[in-house]
Design a protein around this motif. Sequence first.
Motif, PDB file in Angstrom:
ATOM      1  N   CYS A  10       0.853  -1.187   0.000  1.00 12.92           N
ATOM      2  CA  CYS A  10       0.000   0.000   0.000  1.00 12.92           C
ATOM      3  C   CYS A  10       0.894   1.244   0.000  1.00 12.92           C
ATOM      4  O   CYS A  10       1.771   1.381   0.840  1.00 12.92           O
ATOM      5  CB  CYS A  10      -0.903   0.008   1.226  1.00 12.92           C
ATOM      6  SG  CYS A  10      -1.800   1.555   1.411  1.00 12.92           S
ATOM      7  N   SER A  12       0.063   4.139   0.660  1.00 13.10           N
ATOM      8  CA  SER A  12      -0.354   5.119   1.652  1.00 13.10           C
ATOM      9  C   SER A  12       0.142   4.766   3.046  1.00 13.10           C
ATOM     10  O   SER A  12       0.673   5.607   3.746  1.00 13.10           O
ATOM     11  CB  SER A  12      -1.877   5.214   1.629  1.00 13.10           C
ATOM     12  OG  SER A  12      -2.329   6.003   2.674  1.00 13.10           O
ATOM     13  N   GLY A  22      -8.557  -3.820  -4.393  1.00 12.11           N
ATOM     14  CA  GLY A  22      -8.878  -2.427  -4.714  1.00 12.11           C
ATOM     15  C   GLY A  22      -8.721  -1.525  -3.506  1.00 12.11           C
ATOM     16  O   GLY A  22      -8.450  -0.339  -3.635  1.00 12.11           O
ATOM     17  N   ARG A  23      -8.854  -2.106  -2.330  1.00 15.70           N
ATOM     18  CA  ARG A  23      -8.828  -1.301  -1.117  1.00 15.70           C
ATOM     19  C   ARG A  23      -7.849  -1.931  -0.151  1.00 15.70           C
ATOM     20  O   ARG A  23      -7.832  -3.139   0.033  1.00 15.70           O
ATOM     21  CB  ARG A  23     -10.231  -1.294  -0.525  1.00 15.70           C
ATOM     22  CG  ARG A  23     -10.413  -0.431   0.677  1.00 15.70           C
ATOM     23  CD  ARG A  23     -11.904  -0.220   0.878  1.00 15.70           C
ATOM     24  NE  ARG A  23     -12.153   0.731   1.944  1.00 15.70           N
ATOM     25  CZ  ARG A  23     -12.487   0.382   3.188  1.00 15.70           C
ATOM     26  NH1 ARG A  23     -12.643  -0.874   3.493  1.00 15.70           N
ATOM     27  NH2 ARG A  23     -12.701   1.307   4.095  1.00 15.70           N
ATOM     28  N   CYS A  24      -7.023  -1.086   0.467  1.00 16.90           N
ATOM     29  CA  CYS A  24      -6.045  -1.600   1.429  1.00 16.90           C
ATOM     30  C   CYS A  24      -6.764  -2.052   2.691  1.00 16.90           C
ATOM     31  O   CYS A  24      -7.525  -1.294   3.284  1.00 16.90           O
ATOM     32  CB  CYS A  24      -5.018  -0.522   1.762  1.00 16.90           C
ATOM     33  SG  CYS A  24      -3.930  -0.969   3.117  1.00 16.90           S
ATOM     34  N   ASP A  25      -6.500  -3.274   3.100  1.00 15.04           N
ATOM     35  CA  ASP A  25      -7.132  -3.810   4.315  1.00 15.04           C
ATOM     36  C   ASP A  25      -6.703  -3.048   5.557  1.00 15.04           C
ATOM     37  O   ASP A  25      -7.458  -2.925   6.513  1.00 15.04           O
ATOM     38  CB  ASP A  25      -6.744  -5.286   4.514  1.00 15.04           C
ATOM     39  CG  ASP A  25      -7.519  -6.183   3.567  1.00 15.04           C
ATOM     40  OD1 ASP A  25      -8.572  -5.727   3.091  1.00 15.04           O
ATOM     41  OD2 ASP A  25      -7.068  -7.314   3.317  1.00 15.04           O
ATOM     42  N   GLY A  28      -7.554   1.257   4.625  1.00 14.27           N
ATOM     43  CA  GLY A  28      -8.824   1.568   3.990  1.00 14.27           C
ATOM     44  C   GLY A  28      -8.718   2.469   2.767  1.00 14.27           C
ATOM     45  O   GLY A  28      -9.734   2.849   2.191  1.00 14.27           O
ATOM     46  N   ALA A  29      -7.494   2.842   2.348  1.00 17.87           N
ATOM     47  CA  ALA A  29      -7.349   3.698   1.176  1.00 17.87           C
ATOM     48  C   ALA A  29      -7.659   2.894  -0.092  1.00 17.87           C
ATOM     49  O   ALA A  29      -7.386   1.699  -0.157  1.00 17.87           O
ATOM     50  CB  ALA A  29      -5.937   4.251   1.117  1.00 17.87           C
ATOM     51  N   TRP A  30      -8.229   3.595  -1.095  1.00 18.44           N
ATOM     52  CA  TRP A  30      -8.579   2.919  -2.331  1.00 18.44           C
ATOM     53  C   TRP A  30      -7.470   3.023  -3.352  1.00 18.44           C
ATOM     54  O   TRP A  30      -6.845   4.070  -3.494  1.00 18.44           O
ATOM     55  CB  TRP A  30      -9.861   3.521  -2.913  1.00 18.44           C
ATOM     56  CG  TRP A  30     -11.068   3.117  -2.121  1.00 18.44           C
ATOM     57  CD1 TRP A  30     -11.644   3.800  -1.100  1.00 18.44           C
ATOM     58  CD2 TRP A  30     -11.833   1.906  -2.282  1.00 18.44           C
ATOM     59  NE1 TRP A  30     -12.697   3.114  -0.602  1.00 18.44           N
ATOM     60  CE2 TRP A  30     -12.856   1.949  -1.304  1.00 18.44           C
ATOM     61  CE3 TRP A  30     -11.742   0.811  -3.128  1.00 18.44           C
ATOM     62  CZ2 TRP A  30     -13.786   0.926  -1.167  1.00 18.44           C
ATOM     63  CZ3 TRP A  30     -12.667  -0.200  -2.985  1.00 18.44           C
ATOM     64  CH2 TRP A  30     -13.683  -0.141  -2.023  1.00 18.44           C
ATOM     65  N   ASN A  31      -7.300   1.946  -4.099  1.00 19.61           N
ATOM     66  CA  ASN A  31      -6.402   1.937  -5.245  1.00 19.61           C
ATOM     67  C   ASN A  31      -4.978   2.363  -4.912  1.00 19.61           C
ATOM     68  O   ASN A  31      -4.379   3.148  -5.626  1.00 19.61           O
ATOM     69  CB  ASN A  31      -6.977   2.849  -6.340  1.00 19.61           C
ATOM     70  CG  ASN A  31      -6.505   2.383  -7.707  1.00 19.61           C
ATOM     71  OD1 ASN A  31      -6.042   1.247  -7.855  1.00 19.61           O
ATOM     72  ND2 ASN A  31      -6.582   3.255  -8.681  1.00 19.61           N
ATOM     73  N   THR A  32      -4.461   1.899  -3.808  1.00 20.02           N
ATOM     74  CA  THR A  32      -3.108   2.294  -3.416  1.00 20.02           C
ATOM     75  C   THR A  32      -2.142   1.121  -3.452  1.00 20.02           C
ATOM     76  O   THR A  32      -0.956   1.300  -3.210  1.00 20.02           O
ATOM     77  CB  THR A  32      -3.102   2.871  -1.985  1.00 20.02           C
ATOM     78  OG1 THR A  32      -3.704   1.917  -1.112  1.00 20.02           O
ATOM     79  CG2 THR A  32      -3.863   4.176  -1.902  1.00 20.02           C
ATOM     80  N   GLN A 217      -1.785  10.881  -0.930  1.00 15.08           N
ATOM     81  CA  GLN A 217      -1.647  10.042  -2.119  1.00 15.08           C
ATOM     82  C   GLN A 217      -0.216   9.628  -2.431  1.00 15.08           C
ATOM     83  O   GLN A 217       0.015   8.519  -2.851  1.00 15.08           O
ATOM     84  CB  GLN A 217      -2.255  10.750  -3.333  1.00 15.08           C
ATOM     85  CG  GLN A 217      -3.751  10.553  -3.470  1.00 15.08           C
ATOM     86  CD  GLN A 217      -4.138   9.096  -3.610  1.00 15.08           C
ATOM     87  OE1 GLN A 217      -3.576   8.386  -4.430  1.00 15.08           O
ATOM     88  NE2 GLN A 217      -5.066   8.636  -2.797  1.00 15.08           N
TER      89      GLN A 217
END
Length: 464
Positions: A10, A12, A22-25, A28-32, A217
């Motif tokens: 990730c 982030s 699609g989402r970091c477990d 919780g950020a998307w597409n990272t 980001q």
Amino acid sequence: MVARAQNYVCQSCGAASARWAGRCDACGAWNTLVAEGAAATTRASRKGRLFVIEPLKGQTLEAPRLASGVAEFDRVTGGGLVRGSVLLLGGDPGIGKSTLLIEVAAAYARGGQRAVYISGEEAVAQVRLRAERLGLAEAAVELAAETAVEDIVATLSHGKPPQLLVIDSIQTMWTQTVESAPGTVTQVRGSAGELIRFAKRTGTSVILVGHVTKDGQIAGPRVVEHMVDAVLSFEGEGSQQFRILRAIKNRFGPTDEIGVFEMTGSGLQEVANPSELFLSERELGSPGTAVFAGIEGTRPLLVEIQALVAPTSLGTPRRAVVGWDPSRLSMVLAVLEAHCGVRLSGYDVYLNVAGGLRIAEPAADVAAAAALVSSLAHSSLPADAVYFGEVSLSGAVRPVAQTAARLKEAQKLGFGRAVVPEAARTEAPEGFALSTIATLTELVADIVRDGKPPLRRVGRQDNE
Ligand code: TYD
Ligand code: MG
């Protein structure tokens, strides 16, 4: 044997996972999540090497701390940089990190120290141009535009190691030990690790610059926060000239000090007396503003708190706050409603700390309450008064630390009176008037006495 596997990291928060999602477990950020070559996971076992264990009571010959001479910078670091320590300076792009560090590097060079400034973002000519603009063209700072960490370490390992090494920025650095692209979390972490080892080995103090964007980001320099000795953040409102340097973490000093600078046409100027600056554009006598006598670290700081309380057109009224803790605002509003008969449920409430400052002290409760009631009652507060005190849930006003320092600063800046907790009664400087309050109700009564319209007619349900 070396096992190599694809790994997703990730960008982030730095969490690694074996699958792409699609989402970091973790955060919780998307597409990272980005694929990065995993480092070697298994190594041939080797026999342990013997190393020397030293007693704690040892002797260190050189001065452990080096002050730069830039007073505001030294204040935040706790008296200067510790030898061999690594500091991360974070902040939004364009806030003035490079400007600050070239000034700090020049200050060290002026003091006879060897200071090296490595830019991975700008060419040497650009750095030089900035230094010229700042009037530092003559400073004996050594410059290079370089991004390969191994080359930097090899070059600086020749001869006398520098006292200060500035890396601008850690996101542009890359190390051969890690396979992924520059700017990725793995590279940022790998490069920082190399530079930290260099610092500990040679005693050089290293400052790493890290860009942080508001939405987080860019591969977070956050992932190196736990590796470095100190984390400073450089903050400010884009539209304003103030810049505040704040310690978030410091293994060798305090974290509650702030340094205040002003961005001018010729670089960052230190602001030795920030109260003067924060109060300079004050609108005297308008309802909804109160001056808070605060303490930042060891230094008293006067700052204006502005409130706007206006009838709402929404079902759920708006509560917006800039520069203060939203949950403390909710608490003060609840106390005003429950104990002081101030109905705020039909009103939008906005609270702002002037000058882009962020206040964390509970001592600001009374000043915030004064600003809120003043706005609601259209009753301006005396222009020569300062406010401080903590409010408890019962509506009592409680004493706060360092009363004398707050009052002295207020007097120095031309204020003549203060509204304070009762315990402060004995601490007034000569010629300074105190009105002590035991409860928030007393404060409200004082403010609305000459307010127009009377407070009881303002509440929605109270129209008689
Ligand atoms: P910079 O130090 O390059 O920011 P960062 O390294 O954090 O990205 O500063 C950039 C801003 O500072 C830029 O918008 C111009 C402004 N500035 C001044 O106002 N005066 C100056 O003397 C300098 C050098 C920069
Ligand atoms: Mg820069």
